[in-house]
Write a protein that holds these residues in place. Structure first.
Motif, PDB file in Angstrom:
ATOM      1  N   ALA A  35      -8.430  -9.136  -2.208  1.00 47.87           N
ATOM      2  CA  ALA A  35      -8.653  -7.977  -1.210  1.00 47.87           C
ATOM      3  C   ALA A  35     -10.315  -8.375  -0.934  1.00 47.87           C
ATOM      4  N   LEU A  36     -10.930  -8.764  -1.803  1.00 44.80           N
ATOM      5  CA  LEU A  36     -12.581  -8.945  -1.760  1.00 44.80           C
ATOM      6  C   LEU A  36     -12.837 -10.262  -1.508  1.00 44.80           C
ATOM      7  N   SER A  37     -11.846 -11.375  -1.658  1.00 41.89           N
ATOM      8  CA  SER A  37     -12.159 -12.589  -1.431  1.00 41.89           C
ATOM      9  C   SER A  37     -13.376 -13.284  -2.166  1.00 41.89           C
ATOM     10  N   GLY A  52     -17.084  -4.260  -1.044  1.00 41.00           N
ATOM     11  CA  GLY A  52     -15.982  -3.327  -0.908  1.00 41.00           C
ATOM     12  C   GLY A  52     -16.450  -2.005  -0.040  1.00 41.00           C
ATOM     13  N   ASP A  53     -15.303  -1.688   0.644  1.00 42.21           N
ATOM     14  CA  ASP A  53     -15.685  -0.354   1.688  1.00 42.21           C
ATOM     15  C   ASP A  53     -14.414   0.335   1.733  1.00 42.21           C
ATOM     16  N   SER A  54     -14.206   1.229   2.535  1.00 46.55           N
ATOM     17  CA  SER A  54     -13.134   2.243   2.601  1.00 46.55           C
ATOM     18  C   SER A  54     -11.784   1.693   3.016  1.00 46.55           C
ATOM     19  N   VAL A  59      -6.555  -0.844   1.409  1.00 43.56           N
ATOM     20  CA  VAL A  59      -5.800  -2.003   1.259  1.00 43.56           C
ATOM     21  C   VAL A  59      -5.352  -2.176  -0.202  1.00 43.56           C
ATOM     22  N   LEU A  60      -6.413  -2.178  -1.084  1.00 44.29           N
ATOM     23  CA  LEU A  60      -6.283  -2.257  -2.477  1.00 44.29           C
ATOM     24  C   LEU A  60      -5.219  -1.267  -2.890  1.00 44.29           C
ATOM     25  N   SER A  61      -5.202  -0.172  -2.568  1.00 47.11           N
ATOM     26  CA  SER A  61      -4.375   0.966  -3.050  1.00 47.11           C
ATOM     27  C   SER A  61      -2.730   0.741  -2.700  1.00 47.11           C
ATOM     28  N   GLY A  62      -2.727   0.252  -1.345  1.00 49.43           N
ATOM     29  CA  GLY A  62      -1.567  -0.018  -0.750  1.00 49.43           C
ATOM     30  C   GLY A  62      -1.101  -1.134  -1.769  1.00 49.43           C
TER      31      GLY A  62
END
Length: 548
Positions: A35-37, A52-54, A59-62
């Motif tokens: 997610a953060l590349s 990271g941001d909102s 995306v991470l949670s999903g």
């Protein structure tokens, strides 16, 4: 995530390789890297320092939810390093509090059974929902918002044949409406919605899909900056769930657009848990106690003997409407509850029953009413913010013999409703979920009603009753709607609506029930109308007359 980071975590006291906590840490590390590349990601690096941001948190949670990890954006910001997050999630799993992602394999199986039963009994259509947005969103923002909402509601990740609640994401399409005229753009919009609806697959998923649309001039359909159209299978969500889904999506999109963490009310008990308890209820003693009542309800009243009970899934549905005046509406909303405890639904059912009885030539009318099954399984569990197919119908037999006024008929409806076990939701649970084939066959064999009274139907072409009558207050006026799909005559839909509204106007003019309160006002007394009348007569007897 590097080997050094993993070794460091192990050395600092987390369990070793192969342990559930270590596997969780490694999985989270892989998700963070994607997610953060960023590769590697250290276990003590701060989420925000890594970029990271909102949106990334959603995306991470999903993705984590799809992997079976009950991760939420709030947890990420509360525990912003891999080490802290893994420890928090491991603790939640160990103490059983990590229930946001749904139940176990058995619960998922029960949930799929509930969906399949709803599908078998008519919930086969697809609903289209519209959300107007203040600004055109980026596609990744829409995807992130949908991931966040789907992470909260396990039923949206199910299918009839899926392996569990982690099976599906909601596909998202983007359409720029570029037609040169409003008519052309409307046609584009309609085609995009049809294509969206076609993506819904109850058997294999997904049950939810989305398309966001905007125009070359920066405005979306309907004059909004953009619109988000959702297609959701009706076996997965009822009308109340649709409103909840739209509310949560609107809030999530707004927060993400401002770069804020996604903060929504805590989710309530998952649908998979409700499905597990509903299956247990349908085979339990409470359901057995209700069975006699439901088997004794007559077949639904038929005004159109040659017509089928249900409308087809395809075809245009026609909506007719009429309104009461503000004064009449006030009388129904204010005066009736004060006089004899009547609710608006009682008044509407009484008006429809009286109209149907005149045309059917029978003193007993059987209509279908809506029931919310959220409270069926346990009054102690909160499903108020849970999405699922909770609404079902049940038959109500109204005896109109001796009812001379509108008030009498309202009292008759209240008496009939007082005899219904619980909220009426047990009828659908027994009919769909009972393990006893004889029970299911006995309830399925009765002819359903051609007229349903209850919640306003939503847009779409899903199968339903021949006629659906509903009422809701719009401003200071009561609006009555009648929805039908097939051509009907004797009476026509227009005549049925007109006579129903006339009966409502009579109820507004004389709300008091001439026969006094009904047994429905005393549900625990077990009294019949004659017994109640005798007791009330005794209460109104002048005590002075008893003095010597």
């Amino acid at each position: 995530m590097t080997a050094n980071a993993t070794d460091e975590a192990t050395a600092d006291g987390l369990p070793g390789r192969g342990d559930p906590a270590e596997r969780l840490l490694r999985t989270l590390g892989e998700l963070w890297s994607q997610a953060l590349s960023r590769d590697p990601v250290g276990v003590d690096e701060h989420f925000l320092d890594l970029g990271g941001d909102s949106i990334t948190s959603v995306v991470l949670s999903g993705r984590a939810q799809q992997a079976g990890i009950p991760l939420t954006p709030r947890l990420i910001f509360d525990h912003p390093t891999l080490r802290e997050l893994a420890a928090a999630l491991h603790a939640r799993t160990a103490d059983g509090s990590g229930t946001e992602s749904g139940g176990d394999a058995s619960s998922s199986s029960d949930a799929r059974h509930v969906l399949a039963a709803a599908h078998q009994h008519g919930a086969t259509g697809v609903r289209s929902l519209l959300l107007r947005l203040a600004r055109p969103p980026a596609t990744d923002l829409v995807e992130a918002a949908l991931d966040a909402v789907m992470a909260r509601h396990d039923v949206l990740r199910l299918s009839l044949t899926g392996s569990g609640p982690q099976g599906h994401r909601a596909p998202v399409a983007h359409h720029r409406l570029s037609g040169p005229t409003p008519a052309a753009r409307t046609a584009e919009h309609r085609g995009a919605v049809q294509a969206l609806r076609a993506r819904i697959d109850a058997r294999h998923g997904p049950l939810l899909a989305a398309a966001h649309m905007d125009r070359d001039d920066g405005e979306g359909a309907g004059g909004a900056a953009a619109t988000l159209v959702l297609a959701v299978h009706e076996a997965a969500a009822d009308a109340r769930s649709h409103r909840l889904l739209l509310d949560e999506l609107a809030s999530t999109c707004e927060q993400l657009a401002h770069g804020e963490p996604v903060l929504l009310p805590e989710p309530t008990v998952p649908f998979t848990r409700w499905a597990e308890l509903a299956q247990r209820w349908a085979d339990g003693p409470e359901a057995a106690g209700e069975l006699g009542h439901w088997l004794g309800v007559p077949d639904g009243t038929r005004l159109w003997p040659s017509a089928t009970t249900k409308t087809p899934e395809t075809g245009v549905r026609h909506t007719l409407s009429a309104e009461l005046t503000a004064a009449q509406t006030a009388a129904l909303l204010r005066d009736l509850p004060v006089v004899d405890g009547s609710e608006l639904l009682d008044v509407l059912v009484a008006a429809v029953a009286h109209t149907v009885a005149r045309h059917a030539g029978t003193p007993t009318v059987v209509l279908d009413l809506d029931a919310d099954g959220r409270d069926l399984v346990s009054p102690d569990l909160d499903f108020s913010r849970t999405i699922g197919p909770f609404t079902a119908t049940f038959p109500l037999a109204v005896e109109l013999v001796g009812t001379c006024t509108a008030g009498d008929r309202v009292a008759a409806v209240r008496t009939a409703r007082a005899e219904v076990p619980g909220t009426g939701a047990g009828y659908a649970a027994l009919r769909r979920l009972s393990s006893d084939e004889e029970v299911r066959r006995g309830l399925t064999a009765r002819a359903g009603a051609q007229i349903r009274v209850g919640l306003p139907p939503e847009d779409g072409c899903a199968a339903g009753p021949l006629v659906h009558i509903s009422a809701e207050v719009v401003g200071d006026r009561l609006r009555v709607e009648l929805v039908h799909a097939l051509p009907l005559s004797g009476p026509s839909p227009e005549q049925l609506l007109r006579e129903t509204v006339t009966e409502l106007e009579r109820a507004a003019q004389a709300p008091a029930c001439s026969s006094g309160p009904s047994p429905g006002a005393f549900p625990l007394s077990g009294l019949g109308q004659d017994q109640l009348a005798a007791l009330l007569s005794d209460l109104t007897h002048d005590p002075e007359e008893s003095r010597p």
